[in-house]
Scaffold this active site. Structure first.
Site, mmCIF file in Angstrom:
data_model
loop_
_atom_site.group_PDB
_atom_site.id
_atom_site.type_symbol
_atom_site.label_atom_id
_atom_site.label_comp_id
_atom_site.label_asym_id
_atom_site.label_seq_id
_atom_site.Cartn_x
_atom_site.Cartn_y
_atom_site.Cartn_z
ATOM 1 N N LYS A 284 0.845 -1.207 0.000
ATOM 2 C CA LYS A 284 0.000 0.000 0.000
ATOM 3 C C LYS A 284 0.877 1.251 0.000
ATOM 4 C CE LYS A 284 -3.177 3.073 0.589
ATOM 5 N NZ LYS A 284 -4.039 3.502 -0.540
ATOM 6 N N CYS B 104 -3.431 11.488 1.380
ATOM 7 C CA CYS B 104 -2.704 10.220 1.282
ATOM 8 C C CYS B 104 -1.263 10.358 0.832
ATOM 9 C CB CYS B 104 -3.444 9.308 0.316
ATOM 10 S SG CYS B 104 -5.187 9.321 0.619
#
Ligand code: SAJ
Length: 421
Positions: A203, A257
């Site tokens: 991720k 993010c």
């Protein structure tokens, strides 16, 4: 099957709604009682196509309820925030609290899935022991634990929640398989199982890959300016290569993010060169835009302290209403040090850090000396620049950091990121 979604934020709430739409009985748990009561009253701030209608549908059908106390369930999906502290370290407190709450009601056979982006090792070394200690149950045998990060692109959330492939990292194989079976009930994308550590690293790799490539585009754009070249022309040619994908330059990297995930990856890797320098380059871009503006004003015989500057775009990227880590706002704060007369216009953002942007783009540009294009909202591609030229002061300047206007727009001095003058 009963599901408890822990954390009803940008990912948790849509995930809970999606699960309820797909036949699960869902209970949404959030510590913020005001947020819980707003959801009950169908008052939400997240603007994602199809979310509000689906929320009303599942609330009215009684398949989705919310509260601020934890409840037993067959599956727990944890989507609490994992933010970056000022020290550039991850704040795991919400995840610790969530784990302790779940442990209180954890029962044999339950499955716990962490969707929050975490530093590598967190599922194994933090969540697992907290769940075991609080429940007295053995992880991997009496209950199951997996890490499955979300990968949705803000603005396409409801679609990508179902269609995107998912990576599922189990504490052990049976945990991964149980999580795969759970997602298989509503995800149409491929489901790739592995161990938790590999999934946690993957991720972070994804967003670090993007961050580094954006930094490369930013550096290439500044090189093109120095060379008197045109980044966009060269990029179009370079990207004809089957294995080249040069990204786009911009006024900096915003959003929740990409601004934090690479830091999670290098938190315990102090001699990172590429990743750390990429983060610095992306942060520098807002300053580069301000420097470009100052050069343009000087060349037009204008002084920044007397000038009116308009920033088009408070959202962190085009056609979203999310202003988190907004590059446009960073530019605004920098300019505020030199001139009182700087405003932001954005048609999609209501407010950010107390600033309420001007809605109408032509109102914003009245008597302006210069415009900075900081976000690539589609509406900016349809601005009537002839009308703007009449509204702005003489010798109007456009600093375009998103390749919105043509290079030699009549009646303007156009200073475009990546294009040498
Ligand atoms: N940006 C550029 N140049 C580019 C691409 C983006 O300057 O070529 C800027 C954007 O303007 C924006 C920032 O970077 O300010 C981030 O935009 P983004 O679209 O790259 O990232 P997010 O944060 O909207 O979504 C990303 C996505 N990750 C990847 O594309 C690898 C998304 O799939 C993730 O789910 C999301 O982060 C997340 O939640 O992790």
């Amino acid at each position: 099957m009963n599901v408890c979604v822990v954390g009803l934020g940008y990912i948790g709430l849509p995930t809970a709604v999606m699960l309820a739409k797909n036949g699960f009985k869902v209970y949404g748990y959030d510590v913020n009682s005001e947020h819980v009561s707003n959801i009950q009253k169908k008052k939400i701030t997240i603007k994602e196509e199809g979310l509000y209608e689906s929320l009303c549908e599942v609330l009215d059908a009684g398949v989705f309820t919310v509260g601020n106390t934890i409840k037993p369930a067959d599956v727990f999906v944890v989507a609490v925030s994992t933010s970056l502290k000022k020290t550039k370290e991850i704040d795991l407190n919400p995840l610790k609290s969530a784990s302790k709450e779940i442990a209180k009601v954890l029962a044999k056979g339950n499955l716990v899935i962490v969707e929050s982006t975490v530093t590598p090792g967190t599922t194994n070394n933090l969540v697992k022991p907290l769940l075991e200690k609080g429940s007295g149950l053995k992880c991997g045998e009496e209950f199951y634990l997996a890490f499955c990060p979300e990968r949705i692109l803000p603005g396409k959330l409801m679609k990508e929640l179902v269609e995107n492939p998912r990576i599922i990292g189990g504490i052990n194989e049976i945990s991964a398989e149980k999580a795969k079976a759970f997602y298989g009930k509503f995800v149409r994308g491929d489901l790739h199982t592995s161990d938790a550590l590999s999934a946690e690293i993957a991720k972070l790799m994804e967003n670090t890959y993007r961050t580094v490539n954006i930094a490369l585009a930013n550096e290439l754009a500044m090189i093109c300016e120095k060379l008197g070249g045109n980044f966009y022309k060269a990029r179009a040619l370079a990207n004809t290569h089957p294995r080249v994908n040069i990204h786009l330059p911009g006024p900096g990297v915003g959003g929740y993010c990409l601004t934090k995930d690479p830091w999670f990856l290098i938190e315990n890797f102090s001699n990172s060169e590429i990743i750390r320098n990429s983060l610095m380059i992306n942060t520098y871009m807002s300053e580069h835009v301000v420097r470009t503006l100052r050069k343009g004003l000087k060349a037009s015989g204008k002084r920044l302290k007397d000038a009116k500057i308009v920033i088009l775009g408070l959202a962190y990227k085009g056609d979203v209403s999310d202003p988190r880590e907004s590059p446009g706002f960073k530019i605004y704060l920098m300019l505020k040090k030199y001139t009182k007369n700087v405003v932001i216009q954005d048609p999609l953002v209501e407010e950010y850090n107390g600033y309420v942007p001007i809605k109408d783009v032509y109102d914003a540009m009245k008597n302006a000396d210069a415009v900075i294009i900081a976000t690539e909202h589609t509406m900016y591609k349809n601005i009537n620049w002839r009308k703007v030229r009449e509204l702005m002061k003489k010798n109007p300047i456009i600093v375009d950091s998103r390749n919105i206007v043509e290079d030699n727009l009549a009646g303007f001095t156009v200073l475009k990121l990546g294009v040498g003058t």
